[in-house]
Motif scaffolding. Structure first.
Motif, short mmCIF file in Angstrom:
data_model
loop_
_atom_site.label_atom_id
_atom_site.label_comp_id
_atom_site.label_asym_id
_atom_site.label_seq_id
_atom_site.Cartn_x
_atom_site.Cartn_y
_atom_site.Cartn_z
N THR A 53 -10.35 8.21 -5.60
CA THR A 53 -11.71 7.85 -6.02
C THR A 53 -11.98 6.38 -5.74
O THR A 53 -13.08 6.00 -5.32
N LEU A 93 -16.43 10.40 -10.26
CA LEU A 93 -16.59 11.36 -9.16
C LEU A 93 -17.92 12.11 -9.27
O LEU A 93 -18.61 12.31 -8.26
N LEU A 110 -10.71 1.91 -11.87
CA LEU A 110 -9.95 2.87 -11.07
C LEU A 110 -8.63 2.29 -10.56
O LEU A 110 -7.72 3.04 -10.20
N THR A 134 -12.28 9.16 -14.51
CA THR A 134 -12.27 9.46 -13.08
C THR A 134 -13.21 10.62 -12.78
O THR A 134 -13.93 10.60 -11.77
#
Length: 183
Positions: free
Chosen positions: A54, A118, A75, A114
Motif C-alpha cells: 500500500t 486501500l 504505512l 491499511t
C-alpha cells in the motif's frame, strides 16, 4: 418530498463490506492472542506485506492526495518495526519488549488502517457523506469482533480439541483438550 411519502434512507453498502472485510482479517490475530497468549510472526508479517504494498501504491499515485505524507508515515511503521526487530534481537531486554509491543499494535491496528487507506485509494469518495454514527457503529462492530475472538481464544478448550488444531495445521495451544481422553 411533496407527495407526503417518507424520505428514503441513504444506504452505505461499502461500509458493511469494509466492516466484514476488516473483521475477517482481525479475528485470527485476536483469537491467537487469546489461545496462545501471543501473536504469530506470520500475522505481523502479513500486515507488513499489505502496508508495504500500500505504501508503494500511495507513493506512486498519479493523482494528488491531501493526506499522502501522513499515510506514507503510518504505512512505514511496520517496516520500521521489522528493521528494529533485526537490530534488537541479540541484546533483548527492554528494547525487545518495546519492539514486541510495537508488533502487537501493528498487528491489531495496522489491519484496519491499511484496509481504510486501500479503500480510499480504490474508492476515493469512500467515507464521504457517511454519518459519524455509521462510522462509529462500524468501528464498534469491528472492536466487538476483536474482543469476541480474543475471548473465544481464551475459551478454546470448551469447544475445540487438540485434534482440531492439529488438523488445521496449528500447534496445540496451552490447555487444549484431547478428543479421545477429554483432558
Amino acid at each position: 418530498m411533496s407527495d407526503g411519502s417518507t424520505p428514503r434512507r441513504v444506504r452505505h453498502p461499502l461500509v458493511g463490506l469494509a466492516v466484514v472485510g476488516v473483521s475477517l482479517t482481525v479475528w485470527w490475530p485476536a483469537f491467537t492472542l487469546g489461545a496462545w497468549g501471543q501473536l504469530f510472526f506470520d500475522q505481523v508479517l502479513t500486515v507488513w506485506v499489505a502496508a508495504t504494498a500500500t505504501f508503494v501504491v500511495v507513493a506512486f499515485q498519479p493523482r494528488p492526495s491531501p493526506h499522502r505524507i501522513r499515510r506514507l508515515i503510518a504505512l512505514a511503521i511496520p517496516s520500521v518495526w521489522l528493521a528494529l526487530s533485526f537490530a534488537g534481537r541479540p541484546g533483548g531486554g527492554p528494547i525487545l519488549v518495546g519492539i514486541d509491543a510495537l508488533a502487537f499494535v501493528i498487528a491489531i491496528a495496522g489491519v484496519p488502517f491499511t484496509s481504510w487507506v486501500l479503500a480510499r485509494i480504490f474508492w476515493p469518495d469512500f467515507g464521504d457523506g457517511i454519518p459519524r454514527r455509521i462510522v462509529a457503529l462500524g468501528l464498534a462492530v469491528i472492536a466487538l469482533m476483536v474482543v469476541a475472538s480474543f475471548v473465544l481464544g481464551t475459551q478454546q478448550a470448551r469447544f475445540l480439541t487438540c485434534q482440531d488444531f492439529a488438523l488445521s495445521g496449528n500447534s496445540n495451544p496451552p490447555g487444549c483438550v484431547d478428543a479421545t481422553t477429554g483432558r
